[in-house]
Design a protein around this motif. Structure first.
Motif, PDB file in Angstrom:
ATOM      1  N   ILE A  41       6.386  -0.658  14.151  1.00 54.21           N
ATOM      2  CA  ILE A  41       4.945   0.227  13.546  1.00 54.21           C
ATOM      3  C   ILE A  41       5.592   0.927  12.367  1.00 54.21           C
ATOM      4  O   ILE A  41       4.697   1.041  11.249  1.00 54.21           O
ATOM      5  N   ILE A  42       6.790   1.493  12.247  1.00 49.07           N
ATOM      6  CA  ILE A  42       7.470   2.197  11.114  1.00 49.07           C
ATOM      7  C   ILE A  42       7.365   1.225   9.868  1.00 49.07           C
ATOM      8  O   ILE A  42       6.952   1.426   8.540  1.00 49.07           O
ATOM      9  N   TRP A  43       7.958   0.005  10.187  1.00 48.16           N
ATOM     10  CA  TRP A  43       8.145  -1.147   8.946  1.00 48.16           C
ATOM     11  C   TRP A  43       6.554  -1.448   8.645  1.00 48.16           C
ATOM     12  O   TRP A  43       6.383  -1.439   7.398  1.00 48.16           O
ATOM     13  N   ALA A  44       5.759  -1.773   9.623  1.00 47.05           N
ATOM     14  CA  ALA A  44       4.256  -2.101   9.070  1.00 47.05           C
ATOM     15  C   ALA A  44       3.580  -0.979   8.262  1.00 47.05           C
ATOM     16  O   ALA A  44       2.815  -1.366   7.257  1.00 47.05           O
ATOM     17  N   SER A  45       3.797   0.264   8.629  1.00 45.45           N
ATOM     18  CA  SER A  45       3.425   1.375   7.972  1.00 45.45           C
ATOM     19  C   SER A  45       3.799   1.439   6.505  1.00 45.45           C
ATOM     20  O   SER A  45       2.984   1.677   5.446  1.00 45.45           O
ATOM     21  N   TYR A  46       5.089   1.291   6.354  1.00 49.73           N
ATOM     22  CA  TYR A  46       5.743   1.341   4.938  1.00 49.73           C
ATOM     23  C   TYR A  46       5.297  -0.023   4.035  1.00 49.73           C
ATOM     24  O   TYR A  46       4.730  -0.077   3.005  1.00 49.73           O
ATOM     25  N   ARG A  47       5.094  -1.131   4.900  1.00 49.19           N
ATOM     26  CA  ARG A  47       4.751  -2.425   4.130  1.00 49.19           C
ATOM     27  C   ARG A  47       3.207  -2.267   3.760  1.00 49.19           C
ATOM     28  O   ARG A  47       2.849  -2.797   2.852  1.00 49.19           O
ATOM     29  N   ILE A  49       1.459   0.646   3.332  1.00 51.11           N
ATOM     30  CA  ILE A  49       1.103   1.742   2.102  1.00 51.11           C
ATOM     31  C   ILE A  49       1.911   1.466   0.900  1.00 51.11           C
ATOM     32  O   ILE A  49       1.565   1.612  -0.334  1.00 51.11           O
ATOM     33  N   PHE A  50       3.155   1.341   1.211  1.00 49.09           N
ATOM     34  CA  PHE A  50       3.941   0.933  -0.056  1.00 49.09           C
ATOM     35  C   PHE A  50       4.029  -0.494  -0.797  1.00 49.09           C
ATOM     36  O   PHE A  50       4.434  -0.395  -2.077  1.00 49.09           O
ATOM     37  N   SER A  51       3.926  -1.376   0.039  1.00 44.75           N
ATOM     38  CA  SER A  51       4.051  -2.716  -0.227  1.00 44.75           C
ATOM     39  C   SER A  51       5.534  -3.035  -0.493  1.00 44.75           C
ATOM     40  O   SER A  51       6.322  -1.984  -0.485  1.00 44.75           O
ATOM     41  N   GLU A  52       5.649  -4.339  -0.245  1.00 49.00           N
ATOM     42  CA  GLU A  52       7.369  -4.775  -0.122  1.00 49.00           C
ATOM     43  C   GLU A  52       7.836  -4.400  -1.476  1.00 49.00           C
ATOM     44  O   GLU A  52       9.023  -4.263  -1.824  1.00 49.00           O
ATOM     45  N   HIS A  53       7.132  -4.317  -2.447  1.00 42.54           N
ATOM     46  CA  HIS A  53       7.570  -4.015  -3.840  1.00 42.54           C
ATOM     47  C   HIS A  53       8.276  -2.580  -4.067  1.00 42.54           C
ATOM     48  O   HIS A  53       9.067  -2.588  -4.787  1.00 42.54           O
ATOM     49  N   GLN A  54       8.040  -1.708  -3.181  1.00 43.70           N
ATOM     50  CA  GLN A  54       8.477  -0.470  -3.211  1.00 43.70           C
ATOM     51  C   GLN A  54       9.056   0.280  -2.143  1.00 43.70           C
ATOM     52  O   GLN A  54       9.145   1.400  -1.960  1.00 43.70           O
ATOM     53  N   VAL A 154      -1.903   1.053  13.178  1.00 44.11           N
ATOM     54  CA  VAL A 154      -1.222   1.121  11.903  1.00 44.11           C
ATOM     55  C   VAL A 154      -2.568   0.221  11.020  1.00 44.11           C
ATOM     56  O   VAL A 154      -3.060  -0.926  11.433  1.00 44.11           O
ATOM     57  N   PRO A 155      -3.050   0.611   9.818  1.00 43.29           N
ATOM     58  CA  PRO A 155      -4.114   0.156   9.088  1.00 43.29           C
ATOM     59  C   PRO A 155      -3.756  -1.271   8.834  1.00 43.29           C
ATOM     60  O   PRO A 155      -2.373  -1.479   8.649  1.00 43.29           O
ATOM     61  N   PHE A 156      -4.583  -2.490   8.664  1.00 50.44           N
ATOM     62  CA  PHE A 156      -4.228  -3.592   8.097  1.00 50.44           C
ATOM     63  C   PHE A 156      -5.568  -4.157   7.585  1.00 50.44           C
ATOM     64  O   PHE A 156      -6.589  -3.497   7.378  1.00 50.44           O
TER      65      PHE A 156
END
Length: 233
Positions: A41-47, A49-54, A154-156
């Motif tokens: 859940i934490i990884w999906a949230s970062y991915r 909102i921030f995207s993998e670039h950030q 988690v939003p998607f």
């Protein structure tokens, strides 16, 4: 200032085959989650909102992560922490105008593209008149967010364009958010900068190369001659 009204549909939605519902499984925080489930859940949230670039070391929020693991906060509150973090502001808000920032946040938080330019203007007015925090609260507290994601999902991206299936469509959360075309003019020189890191080589056409006896060669000969003056005894 009242919220600007806009239509909740666009022309694309009238074509049944133009888009499809996302097949990504919802990640939600259950009452008794396993540690690996919370990590996902934490990884999906970062991915999202921030995207993998950030997703970098300095973008992590250790405090909110810990609160989420102990279920002191909900997924929705964790998403809010990410959106209001200094890292998100520096990497996304400070380097874009309000229109581009609104488009990016609606895509990542509500999981869809903007309906129209009027909706983009409506959200931009919220940022300009009430500030960034009020804009984030308006997104997360909206009926659309609560109906689709609630407090612990988690939003998607809810819909994907399939008109050009051969080319595919880049997901919202994988698009690079920095530096729109209009922002390039705000860099240090006021003009777009182009940096070439390769070797710079000079090409001289054959007809411009001086031939033997050309006076242009004499200057080079003079530069090659070094004079050494010895003191007079």
């Amino acid at each position: 200032m009242p919220f600007l009204s806009y239509s909740f549909s666009c022309q694309n939605q009238r074509v049944e085959s133009y888009s499809e519902k996302a097949t990504q499984p919802n990640l939600y925080l259950s009452d008794n989650p396993y540690a690996k489930d919370v990590d996902s859940i934490i990884w999906a949230s970062y991915r999202q909102i921030f995207s993998e670039h950030q997703i970098l070391t300095f973008t992590r929020l250790v405090g909110p992560e810990s609160l989420l693991r102990f279920q002191t906060i909900t997924v929705k509150e964790f998403i809010r922490s990410l959106l209001l973090s200094n890292a998100f502001k520096n990497l996304n808000y400070d380097v874009n105008n309000n229109y581009r920032f609104v488009e990016m946040c609606v895509q990542r938080v509500l999981g869809r593209d903007l309906y129209s330019e009027r909706e983009k203007l409506a959200w931009s007015i919220i940022i300009a008149s009430k500030g960034l925090e009020a804009f984030v609260d308006s997104l997360l507290d909206s009926d659309e967010y609560l109906e689709n994601f609630g407090d612990n999902v988690v939003p998607f991206q809810r819909r994907r364009i399939i008109a050009q299936r051969s080319k595919g469509e880049t997901p919202f959360n994988l698009k690079t958010p920095r530096y729109g075309k209009e922002f390039l003019g705000n860099l240090s020189t006021g003009k777009p900068q182009y940096i070439w890191q390769g070797t710079v080589r000079k090409f001289t056409p054959q007809e411009r190369i001086p031939k033997a006896g050309d006076p242009a060669l004499y200057l080079g000969m003079v530069k090659d001659v070094s004079f050494t003056l010895s003191p007079i005894k």
